[in-house]
Design a protein around this motif. Structure first.
Motif: not given
Ligand code: ARG
Ligand code: ZN
Ligand code: CA
Length: 235
Positions: A197-216
């Motif tokens: 859920t903490m991936n930038y490509m989910d729809y969570v609040n700005d404060d709750c997204m903080y990663m891209f993955s290596k696969g991305q």
């Protein structure tokens, strides 16, 4: 290996009133957020749960502000039909990321064009109040642009825009069934494993997204390789 990829950015501020005419310092803050997020220099990266901590990626993609264009237009809110791009066409879209900052109708925070689309509409549109310090809380930390640039660089939503059997074409992001909103607690399980859920490509609040993955990271960087849809940007 392409090393660190630098993408020059053209910003088009299209405003109908003073509030929409975001300041140069706000634009600079927004580019700084983009760089922190894409280089895994964001201070909240340490909140990634241990299950996913080894997957956090420095994408080695960097953004530099090239030009800012300001346009008054009496249109008070633009729809997602690309009229704003027709009114103010992208500048050098084969070599520059174009960003339109404007008011968008319908509660939309932003939208992007995937690689391979028409050059005259290439780029991303973001809600002026989603920039850092804007009024669109909880979406005012600049991560709408991080998300949209993810799309511009070929990323799909983390849930693959479908139920648990749909894919985002990235193997290290777990399957999910739908968007997550707000600030989900870990673990949030929808498809028998924890959602990222903490991936930038989910729809969570700005404060709750903080990663891209290596696969991305791999999926984004592939478009810059020879024959890729954005290889021309490196010329
Ligand atoms: N709904 C928009 C999209 O799918 C942007 C979502 C941005 N989310 C955020 N927390 N800023 O492109
Ligand atoms: Zn999206
Ligand atoms: Ca996946």
């Amino acid at each position: 290996d392409l090393g660190v990829i630098n993408i020059p950015v053209n910003v088009h501020v299209v405003y109908s009133n003073a509030e929409q005419n975001v300041s140069d310092s706000q634009i600079n803050s927004q580019i700084a957020v983009l760089n922190k997020d894409f280089r895994a220099n964001n201070t909240d990266a340490n909140q990634v749960p241990s299950e996913f901590a080894g997957l956090v990626a420095d994408t080695e993609i960097n953004f530099t502000l090239a030009n800012t264009y300001r346009h008054f237009n009496a249109t008070s809110a633009w729809s997602t039909n690309d009229a704003v791009k027709a009114a103010y066409p992208p500048v050098s879209p084969s070599t520059h990321l174009n960003i339109w900052v404007c008011n968008i109708s319908g509660g939309i925070l932003g939208y992007a064009q995937f690689p391979g689309g028409p050059s005259q509409t290439d780029g991303v549109v973001v809600l002026y109040s989603s920039l850092p310090g804007g009024s669109a809380a909880p979406y005012n930390k600049g991560r709408t642009l991080t998300h949209e640039v993810g799309h511009y660089l070929n990323l799909r939503h983390i849930w693959g825009d479908g139920r648990c059997n749909r894919d985002d074409f990235v193997s290290d992001t777990p399957k999910s069934d739908a968007a997550n909103y707000g600030c989900p607690s870990y673990p949030t399980v929808n498809c028998r494993s924890a959602d990222m859920t903490m991936n930038y490509m989910d729809y969570v609040n700005d404060d709750c997204m903080y990663m891209f993955s290596k696969g991305q990271k791999s999926r984004m960087r592939a478009i810059f390789e020879a024959g890729g849809a954005r290889a021309s940007m490196l010329n």
